[in-house]
Design an enzyme around this catalytic site. Structure first.
Site, mmCIF file in Angstrom:
data_model
loop_
_atom_site.group_PDB
_atom_site.id
_atom_site.type_symbol
_atom_site.label_atom_id
_atom_site.label_comp_id
_atom_site.label_asym_id
_atom_site.label_seq_id
_atom_site.Cartn_x
_atom_site.Cartn_y
_atom_site.Cartn_z
ATOM 1 N N HIS A 1 52.770 37.153 81.108
ATOM 2 C CA HIS A 1 52.116 38.387 81.564
ATOM 3 C C HIS A 1 51.048 38.868 80.587
ATOM 4 O O HIS A 1 50.748 40.060 80.517
ATOM 5 C CB HIS A 1 53.146 39.489 81.848
ATOM 6 N N ASP B 1 59.247 28.975 89.009
ATOM 7 C CA ASP B 1 58.541 30.058 88.325
ATOM 8 C C ASP B 1 58.646 29.816 86.828
ATOM 9 O O ASP B 1 59.505 29.070 86.366
ATOM 10 C CB ASP B 1 59.143 31.410 88.716
ATOM 11 N N GLU C 1 55.732 38.563 94.845
ATOM 12 C CA GLU C 1 56.799 38.409 93.858
ATOM 13 C C GLU C 1 56.662 39.391 92.706
ATOM 14 O O GLU C 1 57.667 39.903 92.201
ATOM 15 C CB GLU C 1 56.813 36.976 93.318
ATOM 16 N N GLU C 2 55.432 39.654 92.277
ATOM 17 C CA GLU C 2 55.240 40.514 91.104
ATOM 18 C C GLU C 2 55.689 41.954 91.342
ATOM 19 O O GLU C 2 55.825 42.722 90.391
ATOM 20 C CB GLU C 2 53.776 40.483 90.643
ATOM 21 N N HIS D 1 55.096 31.684 93.674
ATOM 22 C CA HIS D 1 54.283 32.817 94.138
ATOM 23 C C HIS D 1 52.849 32.725 93.636
ATOM 24 O O HIS D 1 52.590 32.350 92.497
ATOM 25 C CB HIS D 1 54.923 34.156 93.751
ATOM 26 N N ASP E 1 51.562 32.219 85.438
ATOM 27 C CA ASP E 1 52.645 32.821 86.227
ATOM 28 C C ASP E 1 52.009 33.367 87.494
ATOM 29 O O ASP E 1 51.387 34.433 87.452
ATOM 30 C CB ASP E 1 53.318 33.926 85.406
#
EC number: 3.4.11.-
Length: 346
Positions: free
Chosen positions: A320, A240, A219-220, A68, A185
């Site tokens: 994150h 991922d 995706e998030e 993603h 990410d």
């Protein structure tokens, strides 16, 4: 095998293009242009994701790999009386991870403004509770790099509720082999898939099965790769990040093979197949469980698709937040992907 240096340079390019979930058009355009240069067939889904397809010998059974390109971000929630901005977060993270970060605000007309995300009570010379005040929506704000003094000043810039906010990635490649940046990410994995596609094309590799590569863009927020899966698809591999922390096996130097996340176990036979490939080709890997994690593959399963699903990726420290991985992890992930797409299905 693909050059790790080229992969890292591509990651650097990708993270430098703002793409918070909901505003990924520019980075999708960039990726689409690369694939067109490489003469790869692509199509966009209605959600804005991009699907590239490489033909294989077996056209009755297909594979799909996904990564993603959407990232964490924010939206303008409110223009405050003093002209500063209150924000609403996009994706799963905490305000403390963006405190002090430079950011960009994109208006509806496409104009960009810069600013800094700060606690309202930042100055220790003024606020006694500067260190103890909760980092939340009420206390965090954007200080614009414009001479604004009131709500009207900010409105006259064209800034309004719903404008997207992206964070400065601060990307850096170190001499010791690390790449550190926000949004590894999952732009590290996107770069790995793109380099894999390029390698298949330049080496004229005949794949055993028609293989689709989905660059997903939601995706998030939980539903990036849950649709537009061709009905012939049997295996679905999400690429991922592997998360690092106390009690985790994942590190920054090997490829992570996820055995279970918050959605439950991944397909056992596919997991064993990936492990066998890694051991056969001397690829460093770690099996791991991520208790607070979901992927495009798990989203596809939850949507009712009858697929064999798996998840692998480079190990990413401080997920994150201020993320980092090493070229070794990228190399081992690239190697496993290279041998996987040429292997028989489980």
């Amino acid at each position: 095998m693909t050059s790790v240096r080229k992969t890292m340079e591509l990651i650097k390019e990708l993270v430098s293009i703002p793409s918070p979930t909901g505003n990924t058009y520019e980075v999708i355009n960039y990726i689409e242009s690369l694939l067109k240069e490489w003469k790869v067939e692509t199509v966009r889904n209605h959600k804005g994701g991009l699907i590239a397809t490489l033909p294989g010998r077996d056209t009755s059974r297909h594979r799909m790999l996904t990564a993603h390109v959407d990232t964490l971000g924010a939206m303008v929630k409110e223009i405050k009386a003093d002209g500063r901005l209150k924000i609403d977060l996009i994706g799963g993270f905490r305000y403390n991870s963006i405190e002090g970060e430079y950011c960009q605000i994109e208006t509806a007309s496409g104009k960009m403004y810069t600013g800094t995300i700060l606690m309202h009570q930042t100055s220790v010379h003024v606020y006694k509770d500067a260190g103890k005040a909760e980092r939340n929506q009420e206390n965090m704000e954007i200080r614009l790099d414009e001479p604004v003094h009131c709500r009207k000043d900010t409105e006259e810039l064209g800034i309004g509720v719903g404008d997207f906010v992206s964070f400065d990635p601060r990307v850096e490649i170190t001499s010791s082999g690390f790449i550190k940046s926000r949004h590894l990410d999952d732009k590290a994995s996107v770069a790995l898939l793109l380099r894999l596609i390029h390698e298949i094309q330049t080496e004229d590799i005949e794949l055993p099965y028609t293989t689709h590569f989905l660059i997903s863009n939601n995706e998030e927020i939980g539903y990036g790769g849950n649709s537009n899966i061709p009905p012939e698809t049997v295996e679905y591999l999400a690429v991922d990040m592997g998360a690092i922390g106390d009690g985790q096996a994942t590190d920054e130097y090997s490829v992570s093979i996820c055995v279970k996340d918050a959605s439950g176990p991944y397909h056992y036979q596919l997991r064993k197949h990936l492990v066998q490939l890694a051991e056969k080709h001397h690829i460093d890997y770690k099996l791991d469980i991520y208790p607070y994690y979901g992927s495009d593959a798990s989203a596809a399963i939850k949507s009712g698709h009858d697929i064999v699903h798996g998840l692998i990726g480079p190990g990413i420290d401080a997920s994150h937040a201020f993320e980092r991985t090493h070229k070794s992890s990228l190399r081992h992930t690239a190697k496993l992907l290279y041998y996987y797409v040429q292997s028989p299905m489980v």
